[in-house]
Write a protein that holds these residues in place. Structure first.
Motif, PDB file in Angstrom:
ATOM      1  N   UNK A   1     -10.340  -3.118   5.552  1.00 23.49           N
ATOM      2  CA  UNK A   1     -10.632  -2.099   6.559  1.00 23.49           C
ATOM      3  C   UNK A   1      -9.730  -0.881   6.368  1.00 23.49           C
ATOM      4  N   UNK A   2     -10.279   0.266   6.708  1.00 23.65           N
ATOM      5  CA  UNK A   2      -9.505   1.510   6.707  1.00 23.65           C
ATOM      6  C   UNK A   2      -9.206   1.876   8.153  1.00 23.65           C
ATOM      7  N   UNK A   3      -7.927   1.957   8.471  1.00 20.22           N
ATOM      8  CA  UNK A   3      -7.478   2.256   9.832  1.00 20.22           C
ATOM      9  C   UNK A   3      -6.586   3.499   9.788  1.00 20.22           C
ATOM     10  N   UNK A   4      -7.024   4.553  10.458  1.00 21.54           N
ATOM     11  CA  UNK A   4      -6.260   5.813  10.492  1.00 21.54           C
ATOM     12  C   UNK A   4      -5.893   6.296   9.087  1.00 21.54           C
ATOM     13  N   UNK A   5      -6.846   6.198   8.170  1.00 23.41           N
ATOM     14  CA  UNK A   5      -6.637   6.709   6.825  1.00 23.41           C
ATOM     15  C   UNK A   5      -5.855   5.792   5.908  1.00 23.41           C
TER      16      UNK A   5
ATOM     17  N   UNK B   1       6.211  -0.580  -1.248  1.00 24.90           N
ATOM     18  CA  UNK B   1       6.940  -1.162  -0.114  1.00 24.90           C
ATOM     19  C   UNK B   1       6.226  -2.342   0.540  1.00 24.90           C
ATOM     20  N   UNK B   2       4.895  -2.347   0.560  1.00 22.18           N
ATOM     21  CA  UNK B   2       4.180  -3.417   1.271  1.00 22.18           C
ATOM     22  C   UNK B   2       3.571  -4.463   0.343  1.00 22.18           C
ATOM     23  N   UNK B   3       3.862  -4.409  -0.946  1.00 24.40           N
ATOM     24  CA  UNK B   3       3.290  -5.418  -1.836  1.00 24.40           C
ATOM     25  C   UNK B   3       3.810  -6.806  -1.445  1.00 24.40           C
ATOM     26  N   UNK B   4       2.913  -7.778  -1.432  1.00 24.40           N
ATOM     27  CA  UNK B   4       3.190  -9.174  -1.072  1.00 24.40           C
ATOM     28  C   UNK B   4       3.505  -9.352   0.412  1.00 24.40           C
ATOM     29  N   UNK B   5       3.436  -8.305   1.195  1.00 27.27           N
ATOM     30  CA  UNK B   5       3.814  -8.382   2.609  1.00 27.27           C
ATOM     31  C   UNK B   5       2.589  -8.579   3.498  1.00 27.27           C
ATOM     32  N   UNK B   6       2.841  -8.933   4.761  1.00 23.22           N
ATOM     33  CA  UNK B   6       1.791  -8.915   5.772  1.00 23.22           C
ATOM     34  C   UNK B   6       1.337  -7.470   5.961  1.00 23.22           C
ATOM     35  N   UNK B   7       0.025  -7.286   6.125  1.00 23.04           N
ATOM     36  CA  UNK B   7      -0.560  -5.948   6.261  1.00 23.04           C
ATOM     37  C   UNK B   7      -0.256  -5.069   5.046  1.00 23.04           C
ATOM     38  N   UNK B   8      -0.357  -5.646   3.853  1.00 19.81           N
ATOM     39  CA  UNK B   8      -0.270  -4.823   2.640  1.00 19.81           C
ATOM     40  C   UNK B   8      -1.251  -3.666   2.791  1.00 19.81           C
ATOM     41  N   UNK B   9      -0.805  -2.452   2.447  1.00 21.00           N
ATOM     42  CA  UNK B   9      -1.651  -1.295   2.751  1.00 21.00           C
ATOM     43  C   UNK B   9      -1.332  -0.111   1.826  1.00 21.00           C
ATOM     44  N   UNK B  10      -2.338   0.747   1.702  1.00 20.40           N
ATOM     45  CA  UNK B  10      -2.191   1.947   0.882  1.00 20.40           C
ATOM     46  C   UNK B  10      -2.933   3.099   1.555  1.00 20.40           C
TER      47      UNK B  10
ATOM     48  N   UNK C   1      -2.609 -15.039  10.800  1.00 23.25           N
ATOM     49  CA  UNK C   1      -2.565 -14.567  12.184  1.00 23.25           C
ATOM     50  C   UNK C   1      -1.613 -13.383  12.358  1.00 23.25           C
ATOM     51  N   UNK C   2      -0.702 -13.209  11.413  1.00 24.89           N
ATOM     52  CA  UNK C   2       0.263 -12.110  11.521  1.00 24.89           C
ATOM     53  C   UNK C   2      -0.325 -10.773  11.087  1.00 24.89           C
ATOM     54  N   UNK C   3      -1.468 -10.801  10.413  1.00 22.88           N
ATOM     55  CA  UNK C   3      -2.094  -9.567   9.946  1.00 22.88           C
ATOM     56  C   UNK C   3      -2.780  -8.858  11.115  1.00 22.88           C
ATOM     57  N   UNK C   4      -2.731  -7.538  11.100  1.00 22.82           N
ATOM     58  CA  UNK C   4      -3.416  -6.769  12.140  1.00 22.82           C
ATOM     59  C   UNK C   4      -4.917  -6.697  11.877  1.00 22.82           C
ATOM     60  N   UNK C   5      -5.306  -6.881  10.622  1.00 22.97           N
ATOM     61  CA  UNK C   5      -6.704  -6.922  10.212  1.00 22.97           C
ATOM     62  C   UNK C   5      -6.882  -8.094   9.255  1.00 22.97           C
ATOM     63  N   UNK C   6      -8.086  -8.602   9.135  1.00 20.42           N
ATOM     64  CA  UNK C   6      -8.338  -9.701   8.210  1.00 20.42           C
ATOM     65  C   UNK C   6      -7.951  -9.258   6.804  1.00 20.42           C
ATOM     66  N   UNK C   7      -7.216 -10.123   6.103  1.00 19.89           N
ATOM     67  CA  UNK C   7      -6.554  -9.711   4.862  1.00 19.89           C
ATOM     68  C   UNK C   7      -7.517  -9.340   3.739  1.00 19.89           C
TER      69      UNK C   7
END
Length: 382
Positions: free
Chosen positions: A88-92, A349-358, A78-84
Motif C-alpha cells: 500500500x501507498x500511504x501519504x506518498x 534505514x527501514x530494511x528488515x524492519x517492521x513497516x519497511x518503506x520507501x 500485527x506490529x505492521x501498520x499495513x499488511x506486509x
C-alpha cells in the motif's frame, strides 16, 4: 511500448511474498518484464532457488544490474501498520517487505533499462543478474550463477548492485567495497563430573574462556585504506548446564570477524586454529574449531567507473555521494570475481524492519539515477 512504472512494478513484486527460499512468482515477473524490453533471459535454478541472468545486446561493454527478489520474514505481522505484502501507498510512501531491500531497485533498474533502450543509448550490452537467495544462506544464488557464467566465458565489464546504500538522505552514499566475514563455531569437549571432585572431570569452560580472551584481546589491525578496523565479536556462549553441582561435559561459543583487506579469511581461520591449539595443550579434552568464510574483503578502486556512478547520483541528487566501504556483506562479494562492482540504492534505514518503506518519490529518483548512469557509462566505455 509504454514506459515502465517503477513504483507499480515494485508493488507487483512485493505482492509476491518471496521469503527465502520461496519465490512465489517473483522471478517470473522479473523475467516477463525484461523479455518485454527485448532481453534474452535464462533461468538458472540451483536446488530450490530461482536465479535469472538476462542480457540485451551481444557486444561489449556489458553493464550489469544485480539484485535479489527474496526478502526476510515479516516478523510480528500485527506490529505492521499495513499488511506486509499488500504494498500500500500511504501519504506518498510505499509500505511493504522488500520496498527498500530491494525490489524497488530491481524495478527502477528495469525501468531505466527500458528508457535507455528506447533512446538507443546502449552502445554494448545491458544485463541483469537476479537471485532468490541473498537473504538466506546465499549458497545456491549469485555465487553459483557467477561460477556458471565464468565457466561459460560470459563477460560482464562492470556491475551495479541495487542494495539500499544511502545512509541518511537519498544518494548520500555509494558502496565501493565491503569487509569480509568469517563465522567460527568453537566446541570444547571435556568430561562431566561432580564439582566436589574436579580431579575426576575435565571442565570445558575455563579453556573456552581462555581461548575467547586470547582472540578478543588481539588487535587485528588499525584499519586499512578506505576501511575501518577489523573487529571480532563473540556472538554466543553456551553451556546448557541446569545444575549447580555438575561440571558440564561441553561448552560452545560462536564468533564473527568482519575484516578489511589486511587479511584473508583463510589467514584468520588459521590464526584461530593456532590459538585453539595453544590453549588445548594443557587441557585433557578437545577443542574443535569450525570456520565458515562467507566472503572476502574487496575494494573497487576509485577511477573511471566510480566517477560515472558518482556523477549519475549528483545529476539527480544534486551532490556527489560518499564512496564508502562500511556495512555488512552483499552479493557484491561474489560478483567481484567477474568485474568491478559498486552498490547503489535507496536509504536503508527501514530494511528488515517492521513497516519497511520507501518514499515513492525516491523510487522514481532511483530510476533517474540509473538512467543517467547507463547514459554516462556507454558514453565513457562504449
Amino acid at each position: 511500448m509504454a514506459a515502465l512504472d517503477p513504483v507499480a512494478l515494485t508493488q507487483d513484486l512485493i505482492r509476491r511474498p518471496s521469503v527465502t527460499p520461496a519465490d512465489e512468482g517473483a522471478m517470473d515477473l522479473v523475467q516477463a518484464t525484461l523479455e518485454d524490453l527485448g532481453f534474452s533471459c535464462r533461468r538458472m535454478k540451483f536446488g530450490e532457488i530461482e536465479n535469472l541472468y538476462a542480457r540485451y545486446g551481444t557486444s561489449r561493454p556489458n553493464l550489469c544490474f544485480a539484485g535479489h527478489t527474496d526478502v526476510v520474514p515479516v516478523g510480528d505481522a500485527r506490529a505492521w501498520s499495513r499488511e506486509a505484502f499488500a504494498a500500500e501507498i500511504v501519504d506518498g510512501v510505499l509500505i511493504g517487505r522488500g520496498a527498500v531491500d530491494m525490489k524497488s531497485a530491481i524495478a527502477a533498474a528495469a525501468a531505466a533499462a527500458g528508457q535507455a533502450i528506447a533512446r538507443g543509448e546502449v552502445a554494448g550490452s545491458l544485463s541483469f543478474l537476479i537471485t532468490g537467495d541473498e537473504e538466506g544462506a546465499a549458497t545456491h544464488g549469485t555465487k553459483l550463477v557467477v561460477e556458471a557464467l565464468q565457466a561459460e566465458g560470459e563477460v560482464i565489464d562492470h556491475c551495479v548492485v541495487g542494495e539500499p546504500t544511502s545512509a541518511e538522505t537519498f544518494g548520500d552514499m555509494v558502496k565501493i567495497g565491503r569487509r569480509g566475514s568469517i563465522n567460527t563455531w568453537i566446541t570444547v569437549d571435556g568430561r562431566q563430573g561432580h564439582v566436589a571432585y574436579p580431579q575426576r572431570a575435565a571442565n570445558p569452560i575455563p579453556p573456552l574462556i581462555e581461548l575467547l580472551h586470547r582472540l578478543q584481546s588481539h588487535v587485528l589491525d588499525e584499519g586499512y585504506t578506505g576501511f575501518q578496523p577489523s573487529n571480532l565479536e563473540v556472538t554466543t556462549v553456551d553451556v546448557g548446564n541446569g545444575a549447580t553441582n555438575v561440571i558440564p561435559a561441553q561448552a560452545r561459543a560462536r564468533l564473527n570477524i568482519r575484516f578489511n583487506p589486511a587479511h584473508t579469511g583463510a589467514e584468520l581461520a588459521a590464526w584461530i586454529a593456532r590459538e585453539a591449539e595453544t590453549v588445548g595443550r594443557d587441557f585433557s579434552g578437545t577443542i574443535t574449531v569450525e570456520p565458515v568464510i562467507s566472503g572476502e574483503a574487496f575494494l573497487t578502486e576509485p577511477g573511471a567507473f566510480t566517477e560515472v556512478v558518482a556523477a549519475a547520483v549528483e545529476d539527480v541528487a544534486g551532490a556527489p555521494p560518499e564512496l564508502s566501504t562500511t556495512g555488512g556483506t552483499s552479493d557484491a562479494r561474489f560478483i567481484r570475481a567477474l568485474c568491478p562492482v559498486v552498490e547503489l540504492g535507496l536509504v536503508g534505514k527501514t530494511m528488515h524492519a517492521v513497516d519497511e518503506r520507501a518514499p515513492v518519490e525516491e523510487i522514481v529518483k532511483l530510476q533517474a539515477v540509473y538512467e543517467r548512469l547507463i547514459a554516462r557509462y556507454f558514453a565513457t566505455f562504449g
